[in-house]
Design an enzyme around this catalytic site. Structure first.
Site, PDB file in Angstrom:
ATOM      1  N   GLN A 245       0.859  -1.198   0.134  1.00 15.61           N
ATOM      2  CA  GLN A 245       0.071  -0.058   0.184  1.00 15.61           C
ATOM      3  C   GLN A 245       0.879   1.292   0.227  1.00 15.61           C
ATOM      4  O   GLN A 245       2.147   1.275   0.215  1.00 15.61           O
ATOM      5  CB  GLN A 245      -0.990  -0.049   1.167  1.00 15.61           C
ATOM      6  CG  GLN A 245      -0.160  -0.099   2.651  1.00 15.61           C
ATOM      7  CD  GLN A 245      -0.841  -0.612   3.747  1.00 15.61           C
ATOM      8  OE1 GLN A 245      -2.239  -0.699   3.567  1.00 15.61           O
ATOM      9  NE2 GLN A 245      -0.327  -0.997   4.963  1.00 15.61           N
ATOM     10  N   HIS A 275     -12.516   4.052  17.788  1.00 13.62           N
ATOM     11  CA  HIS A 275     -11.721   3.079  18.608  1.00 13.62           C
ATOM     12  C   HIS A 275     -12.603   2.337  20.015  1.00 13.62           C
ATOM     13  O   HIS A 275     -12.525   1.278  20.422  1.00 13.62           O
ATOM     14  CB  HIS A 275     -10.262   3.187  18.875  1.00 13.62           C
ATOM     15  CG  HIS A 275      -9.569   3.306  17.599  1.00 13.62           C
ATOM     16  ND1 HIS A 275      -9.456   4.264  17.071  1.00 13.62           N
ATOM     17  CD2 HIS A 275      -9.236   1.921  16.854  1.00 13.62           C
ATOM     18  CE1 HIS A 275      -8.702   4.033  15.911  1.00 13.62           C
ATOM     19  NE2 HIS A 275      -8.319   2.538  15.649  1.00 13.62           N
ATOM     20  N   ASP A 299      -2.188   0.028  13.276  1.00 13.31           N
ATOM     21  CA  ASP A 299      -1.609   1.398  13.902  1.00 13.31           C
ATOM     22  C   ASP A 299      -1.756   1.285  15.375  1.00 13.31           C
ATOM     23  O   ASP A 299      -1.328   2.382  16.157  1.00 13.31           O
ATOM     24  CB  ASP A 299      -2.748   2.384  13.596  1.00 13.31           C
ATOM     25  CG  ASP A 299      -4.100   2.181  13.660  1.00 13.31           C
ATOM     26  OD1 ASP A 299      -4.357   1.270  14.630  1.00 13.31           O
ATOM     27  OD2 ASP A 299      -5.104   2.620  12.899  1.00 13.31           O
ATOM     28  N   ASP A 319      -1.612  -7.999  11.278  1.00 16.33           N
ATOM     29  CA  ASP A 319      -1.611  -7.173  10.282  1.00 16.33           C
ATOM     30  C   ASP A 319      -0.601  -7.448   9.064  1.00 16.33           C
ATOM     31  O   ASP A 319       0.320  -7.802   9.366  1.00 16.33           O
ATOM     32  CB  ASP A 319      -1.344  -5.688  10.476  1.00 16.33           C
ATOM     33  CG  ASP A 319      -1.643  -4.821   9.766  1.00 16.33           C
ATOM     34  OD1 ASP A 319      -2.619  -4.259   9.875  1.00 16.33           O
ATOM     35  OD2 ASP A 319      -0.513  -4.304   9.063  1.00 16.33           O
ATOM     36  N   ASP A 353      -0.682 -12.375   6.032  1.00 17.71           N
ATOM     37  CA  ASP A 353      -2.119 -12.093   5.437  1.00 17.71           C
ATOM     38  C   ASP A 353      -3.099 -12.898   6.303  1.00 17.71           C
ATOM     39  O   ASP A 353      -3.201 -14.006   6.571  1.00 17.71           O
ATOM     40  CB  ASP A 353      -2.105 -13.061   3.882  1.00 17.71           C
ATOM     41  CG  ASP A 353      -3.590 -13.098   3.323  1.00 17.71           C
ATOM     42  OD1 ASP A 353      -4.538 -12.589   3.767  1.00 17.71           O
ATOM     43  OD2 ASP A 353      -3.607 -13.416   2.206  1.00 17.71           O
ATOM     44  N   ALA A 354      -4.210 -12.089   6.792  1.00 21.28           N
ATOM     45  CA  ALA A 354      -5.182 -12.494   7.806  1.00 21.28           C
ATOM     46  C   ALA A 354      -5.945 -13.349   7.131  1.00 21.28           C
ATOM     47  O   ALA A 354      -6.307 -14.488   7.989  1.00 21.28           O
ATOM     48  CB  ALA A 354      -5.856 -11.237   8.428  1.00 21.28           C
ATOM     49  N   ASP A 371     -10.625  -5.225  12.235  1.00 19.76           N
ATOM     50  CA  ASP A 371     -10.379  -3.782  11.805  1.00 19.76           C
ATOM     51  C   ASP A 371      -9.795  -3.417  10.532  1.00 19.76           C
ATOM     52  O   ASP A 371      -8.669  -2.976  10.411  1.00 19.76           O
ATOM     53  CB  ASP A 371      -9.911  -2.994  12.991  1.00 19.76           C
ATOM     54  CG  ASP A 371      -9.765  -1.428  12.957  1.00 19.76           C
ATOM     55  OD1 ASP A 371     -10.537  -0.896  12.079  1.00 19.76           O
ATOM     56  OD2 ASP A 371      -8.915  -0.782  13.321  1.00 19.76           O
TER      57      ASP A 371
END
Length: 509
Positions: A245, A275, A299, A319, A353-354, A371
């Site tokens: 990204q 959140h 994050d 993540d 990779d989730a 999320d």
């Protein structure tokens, strides 16, 4: 009949021409990949962008090949001029498109105009090279040599682009580097030619283009910043392209904002609303959330909220992008924003990779926080499918609760309720809720559990947004956001990605 044996200058020219096949094939595919990647960054939906860019590019190559029949005489000079023009347009393509994006009303017109122009000229190259080389090789050897170098060049480009060029150079520098490769072919051919056949104007044009590409290469970072400042209308304090990204951080008057591929992920002024709404309706319903799984959330802001609950023994955070978790762990200002959550001994970070990680994971979790970024493309849409939710449900302990960020129920109500429908198809009970986050507007979440969703037991003191009195209001929907019939999002239909594009399209155009 065999081809005549060439003399030494002619042999050198033939070698450079064959080598140029490799170079132009590599450069041609790089320009195509640059346009597709840049379009997916700026316009979203990578499948659509790559499909249309590749289709337009191949069509333009066909047009260029067809037009080559009208080139008569002095093919070598024409080829050199084509190389100079491709070097100029291809080399500057990424920089130009980034700079044009915030300035033009119809970016797609500029994008496809450039794709068609570069594609047409690339289509001219191989027919011209074959005609130039036809007197230097037997026909069978000629076709074999040209196609071999052409296909090898395509392989080189396809391997280098994702593994080395984008993560190490970025899109703009990659364009300039391969523009220089193109112009090197033109200059090499001009220098090999006898002085009597050299065109001074061609050489001057090649040198001017070379100078512009070198200048662009050294100014690439500044050009990227100019384009991003114009796009975000905010001072850019960090920007980097990773293999996954484009990450941009901006800051104005103390407000730090994170953008991924041009899409806002949070504003430090109001992210606590998002959140708190993401995390506490879940933790407040679980009797003992000792083990918590966070999918996405690189994050660390969701992890910050989770760690406030002293009952939590372990947070497992998955993540995809290691650069994201590294940035928010090691940068003091960003680490302070997430309360140094990613450095906590209670947090275990997995950069994976989730979709694959969840499928291979074992064990159970008392709470799951999902999320992910919005389903702007199919690679993200797979993380909102029935198949994925069934795998997540397998990891959710009896009595456990999960939640999924689910886009805006006001702007995209069909997309929002598709998440609930899909969770139910995966065998879970689902309940939508929403919260007002000024940076996003009305934003939605979907809670799910095995069997009935338990009632809220308690919320911790000191939250800035949620209270025991306001939490029940999150589940009330006015008619314009009320539930409606929606399809199940499956891997083979990606209904959510399509509805998301339809509903958000008018707001992003």
């Amino acid at each position: 009949m065999t081809a005549p044996t060439p003399d030494k200058p002619q042999a050198s020219l033939a070698f450079v021409l064959l080598l140029s096949v490799l170079v132009v094939a590599t450069c041609g595919l790089i320009y195509e990949l640059l346009a597709g990647t840049l379009a997916s960054y700026l316009l979203g939906d990578s499948v659509t962008q790559f499909s249309t860019v590749i289709g337009a590019y191949l069509f333009a190559m066909g047009v260029g090949s067809w037009l080559s029949r009208y080139v008569k005489g002095d093919e070598l000079s024409i080829f050199v001029r084509v190389e100079v023009l491709i070097a100029l347009l291809g080399g500057w393509s990424a920089a130009a498109l980034f700079l044009l994006f915030p300035l033009v009303s119809d970016f797609r017109l500029a994008l496809y105009g450039l794709v068609l122009a570069i594609g047409a000229m690339v289509g001219l190259e191989i027919p011209l090279l074959i005609r130039i080389l036809q007197h230097r090789f037997a026909f069978r050897e000629l076709v074999s040599n040209v196609l071999t170098f052409d296909y090898v060049g395509a392989l080189v480009a396809s391997v280098l682009f994702p593994l080395l060029l984008v993560p190490q150079l970025g899109l703009i520098r990659t364009g300039f580097v391969f523009g220089l490769a193109n112009i090197s072919v033109a200059i090499a051919l001009l220098l090999i030619l006898p002085r009597s056949r050299r065109n001074a104007a061609d050489l001057a044009a090649a040198l001017l283009v070379t100078a512009s590409l070198i200048a662009g290469l050294f100014l690439a970072e500044r050009l990227q910043r100019w384009s991003e400042v114009a796009f975000y209308q905010e001072p850019v304090i960090y920007a980097r392209s990773t293999p996954y990204q484009r990450m941009v951080l901006t800051r104005r008057s103390g407000d730090i904002r994170l953008y991924l591929n041009g899409n806002l992920q949070f504003s430090s002024r109001d992210e606590y609303r998002y959140h708190e709404a993401l995390v506490w309706p879940v933790l407040g319903r679980v009797a003992n959330p000792a083990q918590v799984l966070v999918l996405g959330g690189g994050d660390g802001l969701a992890a910050r909220e989770i760690l406030r609950d002293r009952r939590v023994q372990r947070v497992t955070l998955v993540d995809l992008d290691p650069e994201m978790t590294r940035l928010f762990r090691d940068t003091p200002q960003l680490a302070a924003l997430n309360g140094h959550a990613l450095a906590s001994p209670r947090v275990s970070v997995h950069n994976a990779d989730a979709f694959r990680w969840v499928k291979e994971a074992r064990g159970q979790y008392d709470a799951v926080i999902v999320d992910f970024p919005d389903p702007t493309e199919f690679s993200l849409g797979k993380l909102y499918t029935e198949h994925f939710y069934r795998e997540v449900a397998r990891l959710l302990a009896p009595g456990g609760v999960m939640t999924v960020q689910s886009t805006s129920p006001l702007i995209a109500p069909r997309s929002f309720w598709t998440v609930a429908t899909t969770l139910e198809a995966a065998g879970l009970s689902a309940r939508g809720y929403h919260a007002y986050v000024p940076s996003f507007g009305e934003w939605g979440f979907t809670m799910a559990a095995h069997g009935a969703i338990p009632p809220l037991a308690a919320l911790p003191p000191g939250l800035r947004f949620l209270t025991p009195q306001s939490e029940p209001l999150l589940y009330q929907f006015p008619p314009d956001m009320a539930r409606r019939p929606t399809p199940v999002n499956r891997l083979d239909n990606q209904a959510l990605v399509r509805s998301f594009a339809e509903e958000w399209g008018p707001y992003e155009g």
